[in-house]
Design an enzyme around this catalytic site. Structure first.
Site, PDB file in Angstrom:
ATOM      1  N   ASN A  89       0.786  -0.999  -0.094  1.00  0.00           N
ATOM      2  CA  ASN A  89      -0.095  -0.148  -0.026  1.00  0.00           C
ATOM      3  C   ASN A  89       1.053   1.221   0.065  1.00  0.00           C
ATOM      4  O   ASN A  89       0.263   2.056  -0.260  1.00  0.00           O
ATOM      5  CB  ASN A  89      -0.805   0.071   1.294  1.00  0.00           C
ATOM      6  CG  ASN A  89      -1.734   1.281   1.439  1.00  0.00           C
ATOM      7  OD1 ASN A  89      -2.597   1.460   0.704  1.00  0.00           O
ATOM      8  ND2 ASN A  89      -1.321   1.767   2.562  1.00  0.00           N
ATOM      9  N   SER A 140      -4.685   2.179  -8.410  1.00  0.00           N
ATOM     10  CA  SER A 140      -5.285   3.468  -8.423  1.00  0.00           C
ATOM     11  C   SER A 140      -6.413   3.293  -9.523  1.00  0.00           C
ATOM     12  O   SER A 140      -5.925   2.721 -10.642  1.00  0.00           O
ATOM     13  CB  SER A 140      -4.608   4.751  -8.520  1.00  0.00           C
ATOM     14  OG  SER A 140      -5.358   5.708  -8.696  1.00  0.00           O
ATOM     15  N   TYR A 153       2.602   9.546 -11.361  1.00  0.00           N
ATOM     16  CA  TYR A 153       1.548   8.852 -10.453  1.00  0.00           C
ATOM     17  C   TYR A 153       0.939   7.879 -11.378  1.00  0.00           C
ATOM     18  O   TYR A 153       1.091   6.703 -11.076  1.00  0.00           O
ATOM     19  CB  TYR A 153       0.714   9.749  -9.862  1.00  0.00           C
ATOM     20  CG  TYR A 153      -0.260   9.187  -9.022  1.00  0.00           C
ATOM     21  CD1 TYR A 153       0.215   8.604  -7.758  1.00  0.00           C
ATOM     22  CD2 TYR A 153      -1.482   8.971  -9.270  1.00  0.00           C
ATOM     23  CE1 TYR A 153      -0.615   7.970  -6.905  1.00  0.00           C
ATOM     24  CE2 TYR A 153      -2.421   8.192  -8.390  1.00  0.00           C
ATOM     25  CZ  TYR A 153      -1.966   7.790  -6.981  1.00  0.00           C
ATOM     26  OH  TYR A 153      -2.848   7.203  -6.258  1.00  0.00           O
ATOM     27  N   ALA A 155       1.731   6.492 -14.589  1.00  0.00           N
ATOM     28  CA  ALA A 155       2.766   5.730 -14.853  1.00  0.00           C
ATOM     29  C   ALA A 155       3.026   4.482 -13.871  1.00  0.00           C
ATOM     30  O   ALA A 155       3.139   3.355 -14.013  1.00  0.00           O
ATOM     31  CB  ALA A 155       4.238   6.097 -15.364  1.00  0.00           C
ATOM     32  N   SER A 156       3.460   4.972 -12.524  1.00  0.00           N
ATOM     33  CA  SER A 156       3.578   4.190 -11.561  1.00  0.00           C
ATOM     34  C   SER A 156       2.387   3.303 -11.245  1.00  0.00           C
ATOM     35  O   SER A 156       2.563   1.922 -11.149  1.00  0.00           O
ATOM     36  CB  SER A 156       4.191   4.862 -10.318  1.00  0.00           C
ATOM     37  OG  SER A 156       2.894   5.547  -9.771  1.00  0.00           O
ATOM     38  N   LYS A 157       1.310   3.590 -11.262  1.00  0.00           N
ATOM     39  CA  LYS A 157      -0.053   2.886 -10.746  1.00  0.00           C
ATOM     40  C   LYS A 157      -0.175   1.761 -12.166  1.00  0.00           C
ATOM     41  O   LYS A 157      -0.984   0.766 -11.715  1.00  0.00           O
ATOM     42  CB  LYS A 157      -1.171   3.806 -10.844  1.00  0.00           C
ATOM     43  CG  LYS A 157      -0.923   4.724  -9.375  1.00  0.00           C
ATOM     44  CD  LYS A 157      -0.822   3.799  -8.194  1.00  0.00           C
ATOM     45  CE  LYS A 157      -0.729   4.297  -6.674  1.00  0.00           C
ATOM     46  NZ  LYS A 157      -0.645   3.792  -5.729  1.00  0.00           N
TER      47      LYS A 157
END
Length: 253
Positions: A89, A140, A153, A155-157
């Site tokens: 998380n 997300s 954000y 791209a990471s998710k």
């Protein structure tokens, strides 16, 4: 959703969703190690969960560091002798800027916490997990959609969805399930910070704008998302793996 004596690790455990997910599992009899880099916030979280006695413990660690990741996995095993559930998380949101103006160092930091931190957790926890366990990765709605200004954000998710699918196939032979929970906006401090900065960029009320984009017309309560995490972590989700569970009020539709 009986989780009696199951041992769980929750990264980002001092934050709103991490703590509420831990509390949901503790209520079902689990033992939970809360992991976070903020020692003071961890102590506050421990006090909020103190009613569960020695079934809850805390461990301060930087999830981007391999040695510290091994450390929290070993701590769970040392305390309780097994590992059944990993909830990844920990995450940060980064800047709100167009790609051409996005700071390189902020992009790297977001990818390090959100992607590398989850990779390291899976890398070091999977070999030590009990067969039949569960990994829940918090992505997300931005992991399946995108908006201007959130390149790091988003791209990471998105990357977490790919990582989950690989892990699900690799772990299936041991009966270990791996899934993603993809929340939409949650009514908590993490989201409020995003909306404050987004509102400054857009010159309008970002909270109201997002509510208008959600078919159910509101932000999620953190307890609602925690219940989705609980379902996937518990035996109730026994035939779910390799999936993205949307918990976004229909925002992605």
């Amino acid at each position: 959703m009986n989780m009696k004596d199951q041992v769980c690790i929750v990264t980002g455990g001092a934050g709103s969703l991490g703590l509420h997910s831990a509390l949901a599992m503790l209520d079902q009899g689990a033992r939970v190690l809360l992991v976070d880099r903020h020692a003071e916030a961890l102590e506050t979280a421990r006090l909020q969960a103190a009613v569960h006695g020695d079934r809850v413990a805390v461990f301060a660690a930087d999830v981007t560091d391999a040695a510290q990741t091994r450390g929290y996995v070993e701590e769970a095993l040392r305390r309780w002798g097994r590992l059944d559930v990993l909830v990844c998380n920990a995450g940060i949101n980064g800047a709100i800027k167009p790609i051409a103006d996005y700071p390189d160092d902020v992009f790297d930091a977001v990818m390090a916490v959100n992607v590398k931190g989850t990779f390291l957790a899976c890398k070091h926890a999977l070999p030590r997990m009990a067969d039949g366990g569960s990994i829940v990765i918090v992505s997300s709605v931005m992991g399946v959609t995108a908006d201007p200004g959130v390149c790091a954000y988003a791209a990471s998710k998105h990357a977490l969805v790919g990582l989950m699918r690989v892990a699900a196939k690799e772990a299936a032979g041991r009966g270990i399930r791996v899934n993603v929970v993809a929340p939409g906006p949650i009514a908590n401090a993490f989201q409020a910070d995003i909306e404050r900065r987004l509102g400054e960029v857009l010159g309008r009320d970002a909270t109201r704008m997002l509510d208008e984009a959600i078919p159910l017309g509101r932000h999620a309560r953190v307890e609602e998302i925690a219940q989705t995490v609980l379902f996937l972590a518990s035996p109730q989700g026994s035939f779910s793996t390799g999936s993205v569970f949307m918990a976004d009020g229909g925002m992605h539709v």
